[in-house]
Design a protein around this motif. Structure first.
Motif, PDB file in Angstrom:
ATOM      1  N   LYS A 273      -1.581  -3.091  23.890  1.00 52.42           N
ATOM      2  CA  LYS A 273      -1.766  -4.379  23.235  1.00 52.42           C
ATOM      3  C   LYS A 273      -2.480  -4.253  21.884  1.00 52.42           C
ATOM      4  N   GLN A 274      -3.253  -3.180  21.739  1.00 55.31           N
ATOM      5  CA  GLN A 274      -4.158  -3.100  20.595  1.00 55.31           C
ATOM      6  C   GLN A 274      -3.437  -3.159  19.246  1.00 55.31           C
ATOM      7  N   SER A 275      -2.361  -2.436  19.114  1.00 51.10           N
ATOM      8  CA  SER A 275      -1.647  -2.427  17.828  1.00 51.10           C
ATOM      9  C   SER A 275      -1.014  -3.784  17.533  1.00 51.10           C
ATOM     10  N   ILE A 276      -0.558  -4.490  18.561  1.00 48.95           N
ATOM     11  CA  ILE A 276       0.046  -5.807  18.372  1.00 48.95           C
ATOM     12  C   ILE A 276      -1.012  -6.804  17.912  1.00 48.95           C
ATOM     13  N   ILE A 277      -2.165  -6.804  18.578  1.00 53.04           N
ATOM     14  CA  ILE A 277      -3.266  -7.698  18.207  1.00 53.04           C
ATOM     15  C   ILE A 277      -3.737  -7.387  16.797  1.00 53.04           C
ATOM     16  N   PHE A 278      -3.889  -6.111  16.501  1.00 47.14           N
ATOM     17  CA  PHE A 278      -4.344  -5.690  15.172  1.00 47.14           C
ATOM     18  C   PHE A 278      -3.384  -6.178  14.086  1.00 47.14           C
ATOM     19  N   GLY A 279      -2.097  -6.189  14.390  1.00 48.64           N
ATOM     20  CA  GLY A 279      -1.101  -6.630  13.416  1.00 48.64           C
ATOM     21  C   GLY A 279      -1.205  -8.107  13.074  1.00 48.64           C
ATOM     22  N   TYR A 280      -1.753  -8.899  13.991  1.00 48.49           N
ATOM     23  CA  TYR A 280      -1.910 -10.339  13.748  1.00 48.49           C
ATOM     24  C   TYR A 280      -3.166 -10.658  12.938  1.00 48.49           C
ATOM     25  N   MET A 281      -4.037  -9.694  12.757  1.00 45.15           N
ATOM     26  CA  MET A 281      -5.320  -9.965  12.108  1.00 45.15           C
ATOM     27  C   MET A 281      -5.172 -10.025  10.595  1.00 45.15           C
ATOM     28  N   ALA A 282      -6.091 -10.734   9.955  1.00 46.04           N
ATOM     29  CA  ALA A 282      -6.068 -10.886   8.501  1.00 46.04           C
ATOM     30  C   ALA A 282      -6.267  -9.533   7.832  1.00 46.04           C
TER      31      ALA A 282
ATOM     32  N   SER B 112      -8.837  -4.067   7.216  1.00 50.28           N
ATOM     33  CA  SER B 112      -9.431  -3.035   6.365  1.00 50.28           C
ATOM     34  C   SER B 112     -10.853  -2.703   6.795  1.00 50.28           C
ATOM     35  N   GLU B 113     -11.640  -3.725   7.133  1.00 52.34           N
ATOM     36  CA  GLU B 113     -13.019  -3.500   7.558  1.00 52.34           C
ATOM     37  C   GLU B 113     -13.067  -2.733   8.877  1.00 52.34           C
ATOM     38  N   MET B 114     -12.176  -3.087   9.809  1.00 54.35           N
ATOM     39  CA  MET B 114     -12.156  -2.394  11.097  1.00 54.35           C
ATOM     40  C   MET B 114     -11.659  -0.967  10.952  1.00 54.35           C
ATOM     41  N   ALA B 115     -10.680  -0.758  10.075  1.00 51.69           N
ATOM     42  CA  ALA B 115     -10.138   0.589   9.862  1.00 51.69           C
ATOM     43  C   ALA B 115     -11.225   1.546   9.369  1.00 51.69           C
ATOM     44  N   GLN B 116     -12.145   1.047   8.544  1.00 55.89           N
ATOM     45  CA  GLN B 116     -13.226   1.881   8.025  1.00 55.89           C
ATOM     46  C   GLN B 116     -14.201   2.313   9.116  1.00 55.89           C
ATOM     47  N   LEU B 117     -14.238   1.548  10.221  1.00 51.12           N
ATOM     48  CA  LEU B 117     -15.155   1.864  11.317  1.00 51.12           C
ATOM     49  C   LEU B 117     -14.518   2.765  12.371  1.00 51.12           C
ATOM     50  N   MET B 118     -13.204   2.926  12.318  1.00 48.55           N
ATOM     51  CA  MET B 118     -12.512   3.725  13.331  1.00 48.55           C
ATOM     52  C   MET B 118     -12.612   5.212  13.032  1.00 48.55           C
ATOM     53  N   SER B 119     -12.544   5.981  14.098  1.00 46.91           N
ATOM     54  CA  SER B 119     -12.478   7.434  13.930  1.00 46.91           C
ATOM     55  C   SER B 119     -11.089   7.829  13.452  1.00 46.91           C
TER      56      SER B 119
ATOM     57  N   GLU C 207      -8.595   7.659  16.293  1.00 42.42           N
ATOM     58  CA  GLU C 207      -8.330   6.286  16.713  1.00 42.42           C
ATOM     59  C   GLU C 207      -7.412   5.576  15.728  1.00 42.42           C
ATOM     60  N   LEU C 208      -7.676   5.764  14.443  1.00 40.14           N
ATOM     61  CA  LEU C 208      -6.852   5.126  13.420  1.00 40.14           C
ATOM     62  C   LEU C 208      -5.446   5.705  13.421  1.00 40.14           C
ATOM     63  N   THR C 209      -5.344   7.005  13.631  1.00 35.83           N
ATOM     64  CA  THR C 209      -4.034   7.656  13.681  1.00 35.83           C
ATOM     65  C   THR C 209      -3.210   7.126  14.855  1.00 35.83           C
ATOM     66  N   ALA C 210      -3.862   6.985  16.015  1.00 35.94           N
ATOM     67  CA  ALA C 210      -3.163   6.456  17.195  1.00 35.94           C
ATOM     68  C   ALA C 210      -2.700   5.024  16.968  1.00 35.94           C
ATOM     69  N   LEU C 211      -3.517   4.241  16.276  1.00 35.82           N
ATOM     70  CA  LEU C 211      -3.143   2.865  15.974  1.00 35.82           C
ATOM     71  C   LEU C 211      -1.937   2.822  15.038  1.00 35.82           C
TER      72      LEU C 211
ATOM     73  N   ILE D 250      -5.530  10.508   7.855  1.00 34.45           N
ATOM     74  CA  ILE D 250      -4.676  10.129   8.984  1.00 34.45           C
ATOM     75  C   ILE D 250      -3.282  10.737   8.913  1.00 34.45           C
ATOM     76  N   LEU D 251      -2.789  11.043   7.718  1.00 35.13           N
ATOM     77  CA  LEU D 251      -1.415  11.541   7.599  1.00 35.13           C
ATOM     78  C   LEU D 251      -1.162  12.834   8.369  1.00 35.13           C
ATOM     79  N   PRO D 252      -2.088  13.813   8.343  1.00 37.91           N
ATOM     80  CA  PRO D 252      -1.812  15.053   9.087  1.00 37.91           C
ATOM     81  C   PRO D 252      -1.631  14.844  10.584  1.00 37.91           C
ATOM     82  N   GLY D 253      -2.199  13.764  11.125  1.00 38.29           N
ATOM     83  CA  GLY D 253      -2.081  13.514  12.561  1.00 38.29           C
ATOM     84  C   GLY D 253      -0.794  12.837  12.966  1.00 38.29           C
ATOM     85  N   LEU D 254       0.029  12.464  11.983  1.00 42.72           N
ATOM     86  CA  LEU D 254       1.291  11.786  12.272  1.00 42.72           C
ATOM     87  C   LEU D 254       2.455  12.763  12.197  1.00 42.72           C
TER      88      LEU D 254
END
Length: 454
Positions: A57-66, A71-78, A81-85, A109-113
């Protein structure tokens, strides 16, 4: 339970560090509502609750966010975690997020994809903002025209989990040139042994990736499409724009037009910023430019009044009607501009239609002016006698006609010079009509009352 009550309950639970209660509240909501609730929390708290949602569900919910919250949440992710998202997000949404990340965050994040995903993100993120390419997704189903219906359905089953929509299938050759389309419904009803080239529709509506995004939205709305295929300059399919993305574009374009009609700057303001959450600095920047420009524009109205000082001194009753008359011209012009901007935006009227619309506008304005003149002449007779009544009545007719013509013509003029017709804002029209109205009023008064100007 109303969403405001849910938001308050979640905020209270977070304030008490009662993450179990807060998580229970949000997980019972639809995805858009979860995103809305998280958007009212700090980025740290929103991320904590997002982590407590189911992984799928996380990626779907994240997609609905402003975008700002993303951007603020992405800066707090490891990094992991950001790569998985990124891997689970919709293709167009992750490209938008990628563009908002810093260069350092992108490189982390690019090397993890997977290679294909890296190239997909880079490709979608490379399109200029405002073009169709910037809103399209590469998650679509395409098949070669030599497959049978049975083979096509089997391929669709394999590709469906990663596709944003499977209701329309796009037929391509080996170089990925768009050759035709077939709907899933047609495939299900067709003979399993039929070949796709024999049942596909070859006259396919499409748009180019470098065109303005409003073109895709207009085609989808006009032809009631679920999705519109997008091609490059060599007619190779590069993505699709779905109906929900087209709706977002229409909403964004409508918001931008409304802001411009109100003389509110959209440059650097961010159309997705909530008015409630916007800072004082952002609101100031959005409004100051046009207000300062219009201050200098209104100087012409003052100069017109100063030119007729002696006329005003000898017939003070004229001053009473000045705001009433010039405002009527501005109001009529703003109405006309609003109708014309809307007509130009929807394609109902083209730039070449100006002359035919001019005659219609003058006729309507004359009828409006006569109606308003009848009302104002009564007040004029009461305040200054028959001479003043004649002056204000005639002025009202002329001002309404001139204001309406200005309001109608300015959007056409802007369109002629490849500018947004919505820039013909109500305050701009009003300022122009004020200056012109002052000159019309006092010149008519000067002629009819036989008083010389200075």
């Amino acid at each position: 339970m109303e969403l405001d009550t849910i938001i308050h309950a979640t905020q209270s639970a977070v304030a008490r560090n009662d993450w179990k209660t807060a998580s229970g509240i949000v997980n019972a909501l639809p995805y858009p509502d979860i995103a809305s609730v998280l958007g009212h929390l700090s980025a740290e708290a929103a991320l904590q609750l997002l982590r407590r949602c189911q992984h799928d569900k996380q990626s779907i919910i994240f997609g609905y966010m402003a975008p700002r919250i993303q951007s603020e949440m992405a800066q707090l992710m490891s990094r992991s975690e950001l790569t998985a998202l990124f891997e689970k997000m919709e293709h167009d949404e992750r490209a938008d997020l990628y563009n908002r990340l810093s260069e350092e965050e992108r490189q982390s994040i690019l090397p993890g994809l997977a290679h294909a995903e890296r190239e997909d993100i880079r490709t979608l993120a490379s399109y200029k903002e405002g073009t169709i390419g910037s809103i399209m997704t590469s998650a679509y189903v395409s098949l070669h025209d030599d497959l049978t219906v049975a083979q096509a359905l089997e391929r669709i089953r394999l590709e469906a989990p990663d596709a944003e929509t499977i209701y329309q299938i796009y037929i391509v050759d080996k170089q990925r040139h768009l050759k035709g389309t077939v709907s899933l419904r047609e495939l299900m009803l067709a003979n399993p042994n039929a070949v796709l080239r024999d049942i596909m529709v070859t006259d396919v509506l499409h748009a180019r990736a470098d065109e303005d995004q409003s073109e895709a939205a207009n085609q989808i709305a006009r032809y009631d499409l679920l999705a519109l295929p997008i091609v490059d300059d060599k007619q190779r399919i590069v993505g699709i724009v779905t109906h929900d993305d087209a709706l977002d574009v229409s909403r964004e374009e409508s918001t931008e037009d409304q802001m411009r009609l109100g003389a509110v700057s959209t440059v650097g303001s961010g159309l997705n910023i909530s008015l409630k959450d916007a800072s004082i600095a952002v609101l100031y920047r959005m409004r100051v430019f046009w207000l300062v420009i219009l201050v200098f524009g209104n100087i012409f109205s003052g100069a017109g009044i100063a030119h007729f000082e002696e006329l005003i001194e000898s017939m003070v009753a004229l001053v009473f009607f000045l705001p009433l008359l010039v405002d009527s011209g501005g109001n009529a012009g703003s109405q006309s501009a609003t109708l014309m901007v809307r007509a130009l935006a929807t394609g109902d009227v083209r730039a070449r239609d100006w002359f035919s619309m001019l005659g219609k506008e003058i006729t309507v304005a004359l009828l409006l002016g006569l109606s308003m003149a009848a009302a104002v002449s009564i007040i004029g007779f009461y305040r200054g006698g028959p001479d003043i009544a004649l002056v204000v009545a005639l002025t009202m007719i002329v001002i309404v006609i001139v204001g309406s013509v200005i309001g109608m013509s300015l959007p056409f003029l802007l369109t002629r010079f490849k500018l947004d017709p919505a820039s013909a804002s109500a305050p701009l029209i009003t300022s122009i009509c004020d200056g012109v109205g002052v000159l019309i009023y006092f010149n008519i008064a000067n002629i009819l009352l036989e008083m010389p100007t200075v």
